[in-house]
Design an enzyme around this catalytic site. Sequence first.
Site, mmCIF file in Angstrom:
data_model
loop_
_atom_site.group_PDB
_atom_site.id
_atom_site.type_symbol
_atom_site.label_atom_id
_atom_site.label_comp_id
_atom_site.label_asym_id
_atom_site.label_seq_id
_atom_site.Cartn_x
_atom_site.Cartn_y
_atom_site.Cartn_z
ATOM 1 N N CYS A 36 -10.969 3.114 -0.730
ATOM 2 C CA CYS A 36 -9.640 3.504 -0.257
ATOM 3 C C CYS A 36 -9.401 2.676 0.991
ATOM 4 O O CYS A 36 -10.275 2.605 1.871
ATOM 5 C CB CYS A 36 -9.586 4.988 0.074
ATOM 6 S SG CYS A 36 -8.040 5.480 0.884
ATOM 7 N N THR A 37 -8.235 2.053 1.054
ATOM 8 C CA THR A 37 -7.996 1.118 2.160
ATOM 9 C C THR A 37 -7.773 1.834 3.492
ATOM 10 O O THR A 37 -7.637 1.177 4.523
ATOM 11 C CB THR A 37 -6.819 0.182 1.826
ATOM 12 O OG1 THR A 37 -5.682 0.979 1.455
ATOM 13 C CG2 THR A 37 -7.186 -0.742 0.681
ATOM 14 N N CYS A 51 -4.118 -1.219 -2.213
ATOM 15 C CA CYS A 51 -4.291 0.223 -2.339
ATOM 16 C C CYS A 51 -5.117 0.441 -3.604
ATOM 17 O O CYS A 51 -4.750 -0.073 -4.670
ATOM 18 C CB CYS A 51 -2.916 0.869 -2.483
ATOM 19 S SG CYS A 51 -2.928 2.614 -2.890
ATOM 20 N N ASN A 52 -6.209 1.160 -3.480
ATOM 21 C CA ASN A 52 -7.050 1.399 -4.655
ATOM 22 C C ASN A 52 -6.329 2.250 -5.694
ATOM 23 O O ASN A 52 -6.443 2.002 -6.895
ATOM 24 C CB ASN A 52 -8.336 2.105 -4.239
ATOM 25 C CG ASN A 52 -9.349 1.149 -3.650
ATOM 26 O OD1 ASN A 52 -10.202 0.627 -4.354
ATOM 27 N ND2 ASN A 52 -9.225 0.893 -2.362
ATOM 28 N N TYR A 79 -0.431 8.328 -2.331
ATOM 29 C CA TYR A 79 -0.412 8.000 -3.757
ATOM 30 C C TYR A 79 -1.572 8.700 -4.476
ATOM 31 O O TYR A 79 -1.526 8.894 -5.679
ATOM 32 C CB TYR A 79 -0.586 6.491 -3.969
ATOM 33 C CG TYR A 79 0.668 5.642 -3.873
ATOM 34 C CD1 TYR A 79 1.875 6.147 -3.378
ATOM 35 C CD2 TYR A 79 0.640 4.307 -4.287
ATOM 36 C CE1 TYR A 79 2.994 5.334 -3.282
ATOM 37 C CE2 TYR A 79 1.765 3.501 -4.206
ATOM 38 C CZ TYR A 79 2.946 4.016 -3.698
ATOM 39 O OH TYR A 79 4.051 3.209 -3.618
ATOM 40 N N GLY A 80 -2.620 9.007 -3.719
ATOM 41 C CA GLY A 80 -3.850 9.521 -4.317
ATOM 42 C C GLY A 80 -3.670 10.766 -5.168
ATOM 43 O O GLY A 80 -4.464 11.031 -6.067
ATOM 44 N N ASP A 85 0.873 -1.177 0.000
ATOM 45 C CA ASP A 85 0.000 0.000 0.000
ATOM 46 C C ASP A 85 0.906 1.222 0.000
ATOM 47 O O ASP A 85 2.111 1.119 0.230
ATOM 48 C CB ASP A 85 -0.880 -0.013 1.266
ATOM 49 C CG ASP A 85 -1.762 1.237 1.390
ATOM 50 O OD1 ASP A 85 -2.446 1.585 0.414
ATOM 51 O OD2 ASP A 85 -1.750 1.890 2.445
ATOM 52 N N SER A 86 0.306 2.384 -0.233
ATOM 53 C CA SER A 86 1.080 3.619 -0.174
ATOM 54 C C SER A 86 1.579 3.901 1.240
ATOM 55 O O SER A 86 2.557 4.611 1.431
ATOM 56 C CB SER A 86 0.208 4.782 -0.628
ATOM 57 O OG SER A 86 -0.919 4.870 0.225
HETATM 58 N N1 DGL Z 1 -4.868 3.639 0.776
HETATM 59 C C1 DGL Z 1 -4.802 4.278 -0.499
HETATM 60 C C2 DGL Z 1 -5.911 3.757 -1.434
HETATM 61 O O1 DGL Z 1 -6.545 2.743 -1.162
HETATM 62 C C3 DGL Z 1 -4.929 5.778 -0.470
HETATM 63 C C4 DGL Z 1 -3.967 6.538 0.330
HETATM 64 C C5 DGL Z 1 -3.074 7.392 -0.525
HETATM 65 O O2 DGL Z 1 -3.553 8.313 -1.198
HETATM 66 O O3 DGL Z 1 -1.891 7.107 -0.507
HETATM 67 O O4 DGL Z 1 -6.146 4.349 -2.460
#
Ligand code: DGL
Length: 279
Positions: free
Chosen positions: A194-195, A82-83, A51-52, A19-20
């Site tokens: 989003c996780t 991570c989505n 990452y978003g 994940d990020s």
């Molecule tokens: N957990 C990330 C997701 O599922 C989002 C967090 C991020 O933006 O890094 O998209």
Amino acid sequence: MTNQPSTAKQASRPIGIFDSGIGGLTVAHALINTLPKENIIYFGDTAHMPYGDKSSAAIQAYSVKIAHMLLQQECKLILIACNSASAAAYELVKEYIASQAIVMNVIDPVITFLKQHYAHKRIGLIGTRQTINSHIYKKKIDELNLGIELSSYATNLLASAIEEFGNHHVIDALLKVYLAYPDLETADALVLACTHYPIIKERILTHYHTLNRPPIDIIDSAEIVAAAVKKQLENNQLINMNGKQSKHFYVSDYTETFAANAALFFGQDITLEHYPLWD
Ligand code: DGL
């Protein structure tokens, strides 16, 4: 891998999850509950989170390098927890890994779940800008041709606010603004794309409770994804039957804040280890 004979040795290879940051720990926790005998390597790219708001090209470069590292650790399955990375980099990571490991994302299991339970329903979805702008959920849902009406909105600040404050009442103010779109207020279900969001699930339910409407279904991908991983391992005869297990939780940038928040996302104390992937 799918067509190779399975051996206990292959099955004892770890599952890699990335994940990020530490949001993917919500998925790791569900996975460990579902598959308690599996060896787990978690990698949170805290050096690059969120990452978003990154470009697809940047997320792809990070994801391929992380997948390479997980492959070096001999992972039998790599789960992009991570989505944002699932939307931007799944196809590329899959191509890069080829037959060396199974690659899964957190989007496809949710699409299958919607297909099974939400035909002709109105679905709201919230996620990062990267996930929403990719239109990946919309494309996959439209392909189902099941009359599912999707309304998705980027809730940009939520993931960072959760990393910063945890499950804090400051989040309520953001929810009030982000969930005020009429199609989100009246949806039959809300997908947490989003996780990071599962840890504020109760706050989201409370918010909907104040709207004087029938209860909404909150679709939290963690358990749906964990069940899909189990099924995939079963199909490939890769469930670890060996009693020995290890769990490592790596982050690319170690800070006391991440260490303190890790338990919040994972639901119990864990030790984060620094893995200098970018040094
Ligand atoms: N957990 C990330 C997701 O599922 C989002 C967090 C991020 O933006 O890094 O998209």
